[in-house]
Design an enzyme around this catalytic site. Structure first.
Site, PDB file in Angstrom:
ATOM      1  N   HIS A 133       0.840  -1.197   0.000  1.00 27.54           N
ATOM      2  CA  HIS A 133       0.000   0.000   0.000  1.00 27.54           C
ATOM      3  C   HIS A 133       0.882   1.257   0.000  1.00 27.54           C
ATOM      4  O   HIS A 133       0.650   2.191  -0.776  1.00 27.54           O
ATOM      5  CB  HIS A 133      -0.916  -0.013   1.222  1.00 27.54           C
ATOM      6  CG  HIS A 133      -1.851   1.151   1.264  1.00 27.54           C
ATOM      7  ND1 HIS A 133      -2.858   1.335   0.344  1.00 27.54           N
ATOM      8  CD2 HIS A 133      -1.927   2.218   2.092  1.00 27.54           C
ATOM      9  CE1 HIS A 133      -3.510   2.454   0.607  1.00 27.54           C
ATOM     10  NE2 HIS A 133      -2.958   3.005   1.658  1.00 27.54           N
ATOM     11  N   ARG A 150       3.684   5.751  -2.903  1.00 25.93           N
ATOM     12  CA  ARG A 150       4.957   6.469  -2.892  1.00 25.93           C
ATOM     13  C   ARG A 150       5.876   6.128  -4.061  1.00 25.93           C
ATOM     14  O   ARG A 150       6.838   6.842  -4.308  1.00 25.93           O
ATOM     15  CB  ARG A 150       5.676   6.217  -1.566  1.00 25.93           C
ATOM     16  CG  ARG A 150       4.898   6.686  -0.347  1.00 25.93           C
ATOM     17  CD  ARG A 150       4.524   8.166  -0.422  1.00 25.93           C
ATOM     18  NE  ARG A 150       3.846   8.613   0.796  1.00 25.93           N
ATOM     19  CZ  ARG A 150       3.459   9.872   0.998  1.00 25.93           C
ATOM     20  NH1 ARG A 150       3.644  10.793   0.075  1.00 25.93           N
ATOM     21  NH2 ARG A 150       2.855  10.206   2.111  1.00 25.93           N
TER      22      ARG A 150
END
Lengths: 313, 313, 313, 313
Positions: free
Chosen positions: A226, A231
């Site tokens: 996740h 990112r």
């Protein structure tokens, strides 16, 4: 150079010691265990420990007594199924622990992901090193105009040079004053024996956000993915994205089947809104569709056309 | 017998495989890896995997490049310090994964501890085994009168016999009817080919709460200790306490220094309230103190006197 | 009837009391505050309290001193933006508290969502009511063959009748024996004064999983939406989906702009895998594509064609 | 002054609006709703919203249909019982939302408490204000010698003056250069139209850790109390303790019975280790005990004697 020769020695000593275990073990990850993977000018990511492998995901999904299944291909099939249907709990059964060295402003973004265990180097207790981040010239992006939280063109010439100079000088000066307030040099020598020196927990507040900090960061595979989906994405700030990219390579070594299904179903795919899906259906049916009557905003329309690999519909 | 011969074989096969690793390894825990530790009449706890050891707590606390410290005694000292001062994050850097077989009513208490990863055997997808918990005769406690959520004396004679009979008969009958609704026996044979059989996700609702379920449960050391401090406690229901006791033994093998400090500072100590502390101070000063003017309720007074090893003050 | 007249009175008394507040207030939600919304044969969902409204999401996103923005349309635009770009933290700034009465097997699925606060009725401390769930005839699905964790056709005739009879009889008998073991009737009367009665924490284990339990469940809006995206979905078991549907209606009353963007970007859209997106691109370019060379499995192909509203490509 | 006149106006406008609600409402908290409670030189804590009151704890503990109990004294008794026996879930049923303005180095300590919802002002998106923290002269503690992470005597004379000067000058200069890199003043005016200006997400890294940031922080009562027990403690750094103290006052207004039991059983009490408890028992029995044969380290002995209000045993 992100680590000192003494740190290099410590790491080598640790790497030289092996033991026998009955646990799930991943040779490709053992190869790089404890090694700093360099990121930015002084940062790194090091894998300190890990729990589980591809088969452990399957084993947990089946609540099995032995290994997951007999065949690697069956395991990969089940992993794909779990990823597609958002069955997240089996992925939580693998865990990894990193040692990360990173600029404080990156640490501040990173820590917003709460489902992880963190132990950070304490600047109340210890003195920070004189190490700060200065972007490489090709990273000196100007403020983006359309996207208020991104970068546009790269600065050039005198403007770029001035930025580099200011960042460096302010960082060096801040550390000089940090030492002065502490009444102590980085190497521990006292500056003026007649002074007491300010408490570390106070002196540190003079250091800018580009100074490096370090932490141990431990996370399960589901939450790591996740984190990476947010990112290692083009919208993330470059300085955190390079850490995510390094960790994505680690995932590939560690759990190749999970990595494969993650890139197939998460990173590589696309999410369509209700109206966007409707546009696709109409296009497939041969209908002409324009942004105006699509129910999408101009921005959404542009993004959809990009995802579909079309110029402008 | 909590596992079948086939399951025993699977476990033995898994135990026979070893690998070389650079990771922190704990021989005393490897010894029992994958082995079912029996709990209640059909339950067990099995350690499936672990990450870290005593030194890993120290390593994380120091955000170190190599191992924690050189000496075992220094490590133990730091661990005590961390435990005493409630520095919980270094303990979060160790992780353990269990496979647990347990009655559903125990699972329902257990799951309230949210800071863990769980993957449970699915009775939507699979058929449950004919295995249910019946308390041993010495565990058939009567309802406690003072403590509304506990047990008093053990039932005896005909009353005890009746309880055992009811529990057994209802459990057996419920499973017979479960099979009948599924139109399928435990071994997979179809009962009546002219019928369709109720969906598993519905049929299971006929089974009582003493049926066994299973799950993989993964937790960090800090949260495990918190769980154990509540569930290995005298106030916990016996049926979950025996699981906590088995896991406490695992902790002792795994991280002996952490175990030592945990029993010293958490399990073995006492928490005094402001008024309770005041009573102790006055007693130490030689003052006579009575419950009436102590600021404590009768129950608190009784508990304090017990903690202090006094009859009635 | 899910509540007794006494409970109805208690609720009415609570509803009759109003106060003045400076907090964000939502009249449409106040209307149904404390009211049981009926679900299944004896269950309900009641809103007990809430914090925030649509504007509170905007207010948090802007870290503002006053309200979010001046205009409702601007708020809705920002909410859409946040939803599309997965900025979840502003949605965490709204909170809601429910009182839910639900069968135990539903509670066991529900509780897997860990990011919520739960306080359940204690069957260690109190005696459960004689209330259990029996599916309506049209919900008696047979075991599905393709999807191993779902339902197929509805059972009919004698098979359906037999299931209903077994569920009812076993549930009634289990409660009779529960009372017998407790030596106490539901209304509190002692059955046989010469017996002691088994502890509540033990006797409850005789009750089947279709018995009703109750809890207070409190969750932030982001995690509620995540719960609803999984449980108001066609893959969820019917018995939990009806609770999710009831809560979705509550969300619509409470935060209409969030509800709108949630149905647009989450519930109503589609997630395409990398290979699926590739198929769409090729189809849009007028290329013929078959399942065999699409990179998709038969099942994935079928699902994709359904999403695109095509028969079989 | 922590807020501008414009912000003051926004707050006043918000405070002027009231509504009618059926929810639990706390007049003493409504009184200060939205008001900034000043902390440090430019910081504040503002209560933005809240859910629940003392009775809501009781209501949840009882899983009740109406209010908790009829009488305030009964509620207080149950709250004490819950606090003493560490039944944490009922306290999770109250929630509070704060707007906090705080120095970045304080924010970095604060954020380690993960069980809360946070939405921080984005310095990628917006420009930070020229506001930084400089300690008051009486807070300029020297580095403590015994306790490596604390403060000792207050610095005086020229040393103190130098520290203040360095902090101020470096902070001002950092902001001047921040503007220069952005090519923009705090008020939005462009400095040099021929330059592009560095991206905000990069320029911010020049600011030191004493700069103020802001966030919305939402937390349940149980986790708030845990935060306060650590941060309103003498071992916490002064700069975060003053925030905790301000929030403790808020708790007192909001849930006075919970506050009472919290100070009685958590803040005001003492935790004794196994060996410490043993010392107390022996002292009460009139035995002489010395540190050497107590099983306690010198430091633990000293702390125990302090807790018991004895000079040196």
């Amino acid at each position: 150079m992100p680590i000192t020769p003494e740190q290099r020695d410590e790491i080598d000593r640790l790497r030289a010691v092996t033991a026998t275990t009955r646990r799930a073990t991943v040779p490709a990850l053992e190869e790089i265990l404890y090694q700093p993977l360099e990121v930015l000018d002084h940062g790194f990511v090091r894998v300190i420990d890990y729990m589980g492998d591809d088969a452990a995901v399957v084993q947990a999904a089946r609540v099995s007594y032995g290994k997951g299944t007999k065949k690697v291909s069956e395991d990969a099939g089940l992993i794909k199924y779990l990823m597609r249907h958002r069955h997240s709990t089996p992925f939580e059964m693998c865990e990894i622990k990193f040692h990360v060295k990173l600029p404080i402003f990156v640490a501040r973004q990173w820590i917003r992901h709460r489902t992880a265990n963190v132990n950070e180097y304490s600047a109340r207790y210890s003195i920070l090193d004189r190490e700060f981040y200065v972007p490489a010239p090709e990273q000196l992006g100007a403020q983006a105009v359309v996207n208020r939280q991104g970068r546009g063109d790269v600065l050039e010439g005198e403007e770029a040079a001035a930025v580099m100079r200011l960042l460096r000088e302010d960082s060096e000066r801040a550390y000089d004053h940090y030492e002065e307030m502490l009444n102590q040099r980085e190497d521990g020598t006292v500056i003026d024996p007649s002074r007491q020196g300010l408490a570390r927990e106070l002196a540190r507040m003079n250091l800018p956000l580009n100074y490096y900090t370090q932490w141990y960061w431990k996370v399960d595979l589901h939450n790591l993915l996740h984190f990476l989906s947010l990112r290692a994405d083009a919208h993330a700030q470059y300085e955190i994205r390079v850490y995510a990219d390094a960790m994505l390579d680690v995932v590939k070594r560690w759990v190749p089947a999970v990595y494969e299904s993650f890139t197939e179903y998460r990173m590589g795919g696309a999410h369509l809104s209700r109206a966007g899906l409707d546009v696709v259906k109409r296009l497939l049916a041969g209908e002409p569709v324009t942004q105006e009557e699509s129910g999408l905003s101009k921005r959404e329309w542009r993004e959809l056309m990009q995802q579909l690999g079309r110029s402008e519909g």
